[in-house]
Design a protein around this motif. Structure first.
Motif, PDB file in Angstrom:
ATOM      1  N   LYS A  18       0.822  -1.212   0.000  1.00 58.75           N
ATOM      2  CA  LYS A  18       0.000   0.000   0.000  1.00 58.75           C
ATOM      3  C   LYS A  18       0.853   1.257   0.000  1.00 58.75           C
ATOM      4  O   LYS A  18       0.640   2.171  -0.805  1.00 58.75           O
ATOM      5  N   GLN A  20       4.114   1.593  -0.656  1.00 60.64           N
ATOM      6  CA  GLN A  20       5.009   1.729  -1.808  1.00 60.64           C
ATOM      7  C   GLN A  20       4.256   2.346  -2.989  1.00 60.64           C
ATOM      8  O   GLN A  20       4.766   3.233  -3.682  1.00 60.64           O
ATOM      9  N   ALA A  21       3.033   1.887  -3.208  1.00 62.32           N
ATOM     10  CA  ALA A  21       2.214   2.437  -4.291  1.00 62.32           C
ATOM     11  C   ALA A  21       1.886   3.909  -4.019  1.00 62.32           C
ATOM     12  O   ALA A  21       1.974   4.756  -4.925  1.00 62.32           O
ATOM     13  N   TYR A  22       1.543   4.211  -2.793  1.00 63.46           N
ATOM     14  CA  TYR A  22       1.170   5.590  -2.441  1.00 63.46           C
ATOM     15  C   TYR A  22       2.337   6.546  -2.663  1.00 63.46           C
ATOM     16  O   TYR A  22       2.176   7.623  -3.269  1.00 63.46           O
ATOM     17  N   GLU A  24       4.882   6.365  -4.595  1.00 60.92           N
ATOM     18  CA  GLU A  24       5.176   6.570  -6.012  1.00 60.92           C
ATOM     19  C   GLU A  24       4.079   7.386  -6.694  1.00 60.92           C
ATOM     20  O   GLU A  24       4.370   8.283  -7.493  1.00 60.92           O
ATOM     21  N   GLU A  25       2.821   7.082  -6.391  1.00 61.44           N
ATOM     22  CA  GLU A  25       1.708   7.835  -7.002  1.00 61.44           C
ATOM     23  C   GLU A  25       1.778   9.314  -6.646  1.00 61.44           C
ATOM     24  O   GLU A  25       1.440  10.177  -7.461  1.00 61.44           O
ATOM     25  N   ARG A 134      11.425  -2.596  -6.178  1.00 59.38           N
ATOM     26  CA  ARG A 134      10.292  -1.915  -5.550  1.00 59.38           C
ATOM     27  C   ARG A 134       9.888  -2.612  -4.256  1.00 59.38           C
ATOM     28  O   ARG A 134       9.555  -1.978  -3.262  1.00 59.38           O
TER      29      ARG A 134
END
Length: 896
Positions: A18, A20-22, A24-25, A134
């Motif tokens: 969660k 890691q995605a946040y 980067e976004e 990642r």
């Protein structure tokens, strides 16, 4: 569950994905090309596009990420630039294996189709290693990701080659190179690994042409004798001085070759006579140059014997070896054979022994550019190498450097920007159009040109990595902002092959060293303290441990094991269960912080109290704030000087022991009390320290800390990844309060130990007496309530004289203060003595057994080293326990 609560258990797997995605976004890791902030830049050591994550990658990238996250939070304009290397030989090995399975060769496809296939394959493989990086939580700027074959880096490579050629630093010639018969290409020294091999040393007789006897020479490679062009002896060797200038007849080939004198020959080794094969041995090549000897190549590129090998032509080198030995034996020229253990150089990718091979190649002159790098090191300590012991290794390589073979007989890579006329004249240019223009200008006519088939050594493009990735040869904003970079992080094994090439190339093209520091990390060793290697098949897959324990646990475990810059670390691992006690301990640490955070949140409710004024704080509040700020001070001192392991252990000690085990326990009564002001003060301190702790720990365990932060921080303070890193507040560091609480905690520890030794249940309240003199008792008096609460003491007496009516007691000492626990009504002394005697008997039996085992020389020699070490450690621990029990029994004996 309210917005401020955390689940009962921490789930690293959902949480890590969660966040890691946040991150980067939200673009949190994107660096600014222009900024008023000071820059901090790390170039990722580019993994091979063929690769997959191994423990060395995990260790190296965790080190880099700790530094990057720390400096980002410290306010730097931070860039960690990711990328991958095209890995020419590795890709060829993979694709040619696939083609063989299909019954094809790359020549069947042709260069164009082969490269199409390589690019397609690269896409799939590249995505795999990217996703693995990642998964490690690497906070890189993915928008700036580079590949050593991308358009920009290809432009940089061509510019570098043309510039060096025009400056006379690149030339083409026929020289000896490491040759891989499997890939049929020259390979670099780094792509050669020496394997200890049980072989033979064959001794042959070379007849003197005069007919007056023979010389005996020895070799581990009989097949090369077909290309011998001399026999060398040391000119100081009395045995052979008179023969220098005469000749011998080369057996089988019947070629007359000279006897030369050369001081390279070791008079003490073998017979003192050495066969010289300049076309098939690097040392022989240099001797051949000194004595103007002819070079006779007897091998084809696939390591079969060529037409110069006479009757053995067409035979594989190892088949020819056996046949040559048999032939010499039949001629009576095989003197003797001895078993011989020696290092045989193997092609790392081709998995076959390499051959020193005479070949037309491109070379880079390195002396001039190495001298500039050495001048920067000697005069400016640039780059600074950490740890310092690798300074000499790096410098020695610059001193001993030889010209660098930069061409490879492959298709996947940077095709050499050189074109040939039908007559063989060379024109080096940025492109074919420019090459034709150069040819026309020189020759006065249009001419057809053919580009060189070879590609450049992968290390050529890697040598440009620190500045080509920032846009060089263009003067880009990124180059101006981030170059030179801050630190290079790598293993010691590539100091020679990558670090030095980058400093040489950077010095030549940019007149600066490419990085301020070079941090050389150690190896990750296996559970038996052995170096991990493919040949030993003892590698540990980091993804297995991540899937079992979570990324943060692995990251923290790796860094926590570093006891000094550049030191190897050991990772305990059970291969049957995929369990690691090292990583499990880190997971337990994560769970400890999670549970402490839940406790704090449950006791805050919906409030987010501020830190109270210093005058309102109770003594334990002042103590925890002092310890927190000392921790912040220590961590801020250690991380910039690469004391990452020291900082990690400092954080562990503070979080686990001082914050969780002591402070939280100390304030529990206040959180339940009716004194609302005391409760609010405790809440404010708890929240302040928890938030500061999360921020301090974030570079090490980013996902865990971000998840907790999302529950404790205000919206304006989110996300943690870009919040300021805590600085120490000197005004809150109080050495007096530290000393006071050290005495309090030591008293608690002694009482707890006595309870354990007396086997008193935790629920059972006891009496305790602290006896000392005057000032010695002040800390205990001030902390009496804390001692009673944490040591579970119902009645605590703090006195200067021991009361006369205490009866039997068990005693301990805190400095000069005596700690007494009365036994009457609490412990049956007789039963306690029996238990202690029984336990001591068991220990003595175990000690005798271990001593007997370790005194057996056969056991010590035959048993695995880690088993023997384990037995020694067990014996030492048993002796210490026996000593403690003996002391307790003596105490009980004195009570009678």
């Amino acid at each position: 569950m309210t917005a401020y609560e955390l689940p009962k258990q921490y789930n690293p797997f959902d949480t890590e994905a969660k966040w890691q995605a946040y991150w980067e976004e939200q673009g949190l890791f994107r660096a600014a090309s222009k900024s008023s902030k000071e820059s901090y830049c790390i170039m990722m050591a580019p993994p091979n596009v063929t690769g997959s994550l191994h423990m060395g990658h995990a260790f190296e990238k965790t080190i880099a990420d700790v530094l990057i996250r720390y400096h980002r939070m410290k306010g730097f304009n931070t860039l960690w630039l990711p990328g991958k290397d095209h890995a020419s030989i590795a890709v060829h090995t993979v694709l040619e294996r696939q083609l063989r399975a299909e019954g094809k060769t790359r020549q069947d496809l042709g260069r164009s189709k082969f490269l199409e296939r390589a690019w397609d394959w690269k896409g799939d493989s590249s995505d795999r290693i990217t996703n693995q990086i990642r998964k490690l939580g690497a906070s890189v700027d993915w928008q700036r990701e580079r590949f050593t074959l991308d358009q920009g880096l290809s432009k940089a490579v061509i510019e570098a080659f043309v510039s060096m050629y025009e400056d006379g630093l690149i030339y083409r010639g026929e020289y000896l190179v490491n040759w891989c018969p499997a890939s049929q290409s020259a390979v670099s020294d780094l792509e050669v690994e020496n394997q200890e091999t049980n072989g033979h040393l064959w001794h042959f007789r070379y007849p003197l042409t005069t007919g007056d006897g023979y010389l005996v020479v020895a070799t581990t490679r009989p097949e090369t004798m077909l290309g011998d062009t001399a026999v060398a002896v040391n000119p100081k060797d009395d045995r052979y001085q008179h023969l220098i200038g005469q000749t011998v007849t080369l057996p089988i080939m019947n070629r007359e070759i000279p006897i030369v004198g050369d001081e390279y020959v070791d008079m003490e080794f073998g017979t003192g006579c050495v066969k010289i094969t300049p076309a098939h041995d690097f040392n022989d090549f240099e001797i051949g140059q000194r004595h103007d000897l002819p070079m006779i190549n007897v091998m084809n590129k696939d390591a079969t014997i060529n037409e110069n090998g006479g009757e053995f032509a067409g035979q594989d080198r190892f088949v020819a070896r056996k046949n040559i030995v048999a032939k010499l034996d039949s001629l009576g020229l095989l003197d003797h054979i001895e078993d011989y253990v020696h290092a045989v150089p193997y092609s790392e990718r081709g998995k076959v022994p390499i051959e020193p091979f005479l070949s037309m190649q491109w070379f880079a002159k390195t002396r001039a550019i190495a001298d500039f790098a050495m001048e920067q090191l000697d005069q400016h300590n640039s780059p600074q190498i950490v740890p310092e012991r690798w300074h000499k290794v790096y410098r020695d390589w610059l001193v001993k450097i030889k010209d660098w073979c930069i061409s490879r007989q492959l298709w996947w890579g940077h095709q050499i920007p050189a074109w040939y006329t039908p007559e063989g004249e060379i024109f080096v240019a940025h492109n074919e159009t420019e090459a034709k223009a150069k040819a026309k200008a020189k020759l006065g006519r249009e001419v057809e040109l053919v580009q060189d088939e070879d590609v450049l050594d992968t290390w050529f493009s890697s040598g440009l990595w620190p500045f080509s990735t920032l846009g060089w040869p263009e003067q880009t904003e990124d180059l101006e902002t981030f170059y030179p970079t801050s630190v290079l992080i790598c293993g010691f094994d590539i100091i020679f092959f990558w670090v030095a090439r980058m400093t040489m190339m950077a010095g030549y093209f940019t007149k600066q060293m490419p990085f301020k520091d070079v941090y050389i990390h150690g190896l990750v060793r296996d559970e038996n303290n052995q170096k991990m290697s493919k040949t030993k098949n003892n590698g540990i897959d980091p993804l297995v441990l991540i899937d079992k324990y979570g990324t943060d646990a692995l990251r923290y475990a790796l860094i926590n094991e570093v006891v000094g810059a550049g030191q190897d670390i050991r990772l305990d691992y059970n291969r049957k269960t995929d369990e690691s006690s090292t990583v499990e301990s880190a997971r337990n640490f994560a769970n400890k912080l999670w549970n402490a955070s839940r406790f704090v949140l449950m006791n805050l409710g919906d409030d987010r109290p501020k830190l109270p004024a210093l005058a309102e704080l109770e003594s334990c509040d002042r103590w925890i704030l002092s310890r927190f700020n000392q921790t912040a001070q220590m961590v801020n001192q250690q991380i910039p000087k690469y004391g990452l392991g020291e900082a990690a252990r400092t954080l562990y000690g503070f979080i686990w022991n001082e914050f969780c085990d002591y402070y939280i326990e100390l304030v529990k009564p206040r959180l339940q009390s009716e004194d609302q002001r005391s409760q609010a003060i405790a809440q404010g301190v708890l929240l302040h320290v928890l938030k500061g702790t999360l921020a301090l720990l974030h570079p090490y365990m980013p996902h865990l800390t971000e998840e907790i932060w999302s529950a404790v921080a205000s919206e304006a303070e989110k996300p943690l990844a870009i919040q300021p890193y805590p600085e120490a507040a000197d005004s809150l560091i109080d050495s007096a309060i530290d000393a006071q609480f050290n005495s309090i905690f030591e008293a608690i520890r002694v009482i707890r130990n006595l309870r354990a030794e007396l086997e008193i249940k935790p629920s059972q309240k006891i009496k305790a007496v602290l006896q000392g003199e005057g000032d010695e008792l002040h800390p205990c008096l001030a902390g009496a309530a804390y001692i009673k609460h944490l040591a579970r003491v119902e009645e605590l007496q703090i006195v200067e004289t021991v009361p006369a009516d205490l009866g039997q007691t068990m005693a301990g000492v805190v400095g000069t203060v005596q700690v007494l626990v009365p036994l009457t009504g609490v412990v049956d002394v007789a039963q306690l003595r029996q238990r202690l005697e029984k336990n001591l008997g068991k220990l003595n039996g175990n000690i005798a057994s271990l001593q007997g085992r370790l005194s057996n020389e056969g056991y010590v020699k035959k048993a695995p080293a880690h088993i023997v070490e384990g037995a020694r450690a067990e014996l030492e621990e048993a002796k210490q326990q026996a000593q403690i029990l003996t002391g307790r029994l003596e105490q009980l004996q004195q009570m009678n």
